[in-house]
Scaffold this active site. Structure first.
Site, PDB file in Angstrom:
ATOM      1  N   ASP A  60       7.483 -16.242 -35.759  1.00 26.30           N
ATOM      2  CA  ASP A  60       7.646 -15.375 -34.589  1.00 26.30           C
ATOM      3  C   ASP A  60       8.826 -15.781 -33.720  1.00 26.30           C
ATOM      4  O   ASP A  60       9.157 -15.103 -32.748  1.00 26.30           O
ATOM      5  CB  ASP A  60       6.352 -15.293 -33.767  1.00 26.30           C
ATOM      6  CG  ASP A  60       5.982 -16.585 -33.043  1.00 26.30           C
ATOM      7  OD1 ASP A  60       6.780 -17.545 -33.062  1.00 26.30           O
ATOM      8  OD2 ASP A  60       4.879 -16.630 -32.452  1.00 26.30           O
ATOM      9  N   SER A  99      -1.460 -22.725 -26.217  1.00 21.30           N
ATOM     10  CA  SER A  99      -1.500 -22.575 -27.674  1.00 21.30           C
ATOM     11  C   SER A  99      -0.959 -23.797 -28.404  1.00 21.30           C
ATOM     12  O   SER A  99      -1.306 -24.039 -29.561  1.00 21.30           O
ATOM     13  CB  SER A  99      -0.707 -21.331 -28.090  1.00 21.30           C
ATOM     14  OG  SER A  99       0.627 -21.408 -27.631  1.00 21.30           O
ATOM     15  N   HIS A 137       6.715 -19.831 -31.187  1.00 23.92           N
ATOM     16  CA  HIS A 137       5.851 -21.001 -31.325  1.00 23.92           C
ATOM     17  C   HIS A 137       6.463 -21.993 -32.318  1.00 23.92           C
ATOM     18  O   HIS A 137       7.193 -21.599 -33.221  1.00 23.92           O
ATOM     19  CB  HIS A 137       4.459 -20.586 -31.808  1.00 23.92           C
ATOM     20  CG  HIS A 137       3.713 -19.734 -30.835  1.00 23.92           C
ATOM     21  ND1 HIS A 137       3.826 -18.354 -30.835  1.00 23.92           N
ATOM     22  CD2 HIS A 137       2.848 -20.056 -29.845  1.00 23.92           C
ATOM     23  CE1 HIS A 137       3.058 -17.866 -29.870  1.00 23.92           C
ATOM     24  NE2 HIS A 137       2.461 -18.874 -29.261  1.00 23.92           N
TER      25      HIS A 137
END
Length: 267
Positions: A237, A74, A240
């Site tokens: 979150d 990601s 990340h």
């Protein structure tokens, strides 16, 4: 970084391996780890933004071209931010395009959120389709670490990917597993466990990449202290990177990527 599926596997693996962890020396400690793993699994994590450009060109007309491709998890997509310029690829493209010696950067990404080192073979094949990239930047390792993969196994897959790219005359830079001990989404002592796992992965990655002819940037050592000190380097979150976090990564990666670009220009 990891997505919900990786968090689920983390919970299952830690449930089995808790008794062998560095922290849990008792049944009570193992229960704490298992409970924290379940809590981590049930958190809501950032998802890929479909609006983020996977291909973009940055730089002035007439500047020397540079084809830069990102591979990995990601991080290579910019999960955690909403705009292209905030991603690590976007940040790097703008940095590489600045100044009188700047490049016209043709940026692309074949990264897939949630990827592990075993997924790199497919990404390498995609990266080599069409015009050959000049430089490949690989960001991988966090999902291997949270799944408690064997470092040597994960590193072997990474080394094979680097070797294939080098055989295709692509310069390669690898950003190793970041400092997972800096995440806020996971409580202690579980955070300590995944931080330890990430450091093992990063050490194994370094040797494998150098042996395969790539360049290495130790993201944990270079940027970990910043992420630990500043919660703003993580997105909402707590796992990340945020726009600030990707900016920190981009500046850490820039010297190696710029050096690789200079070498590629002499091919």
């Amino acid at each position: 970084m990891s997505e919900r599926t990786s968090s689920t596997e983390l919970a299952l693996r830690l449930g089995r391996a808790a008794a062998l962890s560095l922290v849990a020396g008792t049944i009570g400690g193992a229960a704490v780890l298992a409970g924290q793993a379940v809590a981590a699994r049930n958190r809501t994590y950032a998802q890929p933004e479909l609006g983020l450009a996977l291909r973009a060109t940055v730089g002035r007309a007439g500047a020397p071209p540079l084809r830069l491709v990102l591979l990995g998890d990601s991080s290579a997509l910019g999960v955690g931010v909403e705009h292209f310029d905030e991603t690590v690829g976007g940040r790097l493209a703008h940095l590489l395009s600045e100044g009188p010696t700047g490049r016209k950067v043709h940026l692309s990404s074949v990264g897939v959120s949630g990827s592990r080192s075993t997924d790199l073979a497919t990404q390498v094949a995609r990266a080599l389709l069409g015009d050959r990239p000049d430089v490949a930047l690989i960001l991988i390792g966090a999902n291997d670490a949270t799944a408690l993969r064997r470092p040597a196994e994960a590193a072997a897959y990474l080394g094979a990917a680097v070797r294939r790219l080098r055989e295709a005359r692509v310069e390669v830079v690898v950003g190793t597993c970041p400092d997972l001990g800096a995440v806020r989404a996971v409580a202690q002592p579980l955070r300590q466990v995944i931080g330890w796992s990430g450091r093992r992965i990063a050490r194994a990655q370094t040797g494998a990449v150098l042996d395969a002819g790539g360049a290495v940037v130790d993201l944990g050592a270079e940027t970990g202290p910043v992420f630990r000190a500043d919660a703003g380097t993580l997105c909402r979150d707590g796992f990340h990177p945020s726009a600030d976090g990707y900016r920190v990564w981009a500046h850490a990666l820039l010297p190696a990527v710029a050096a690789a670009a200079n070498v590629a220009s002499r091919h």
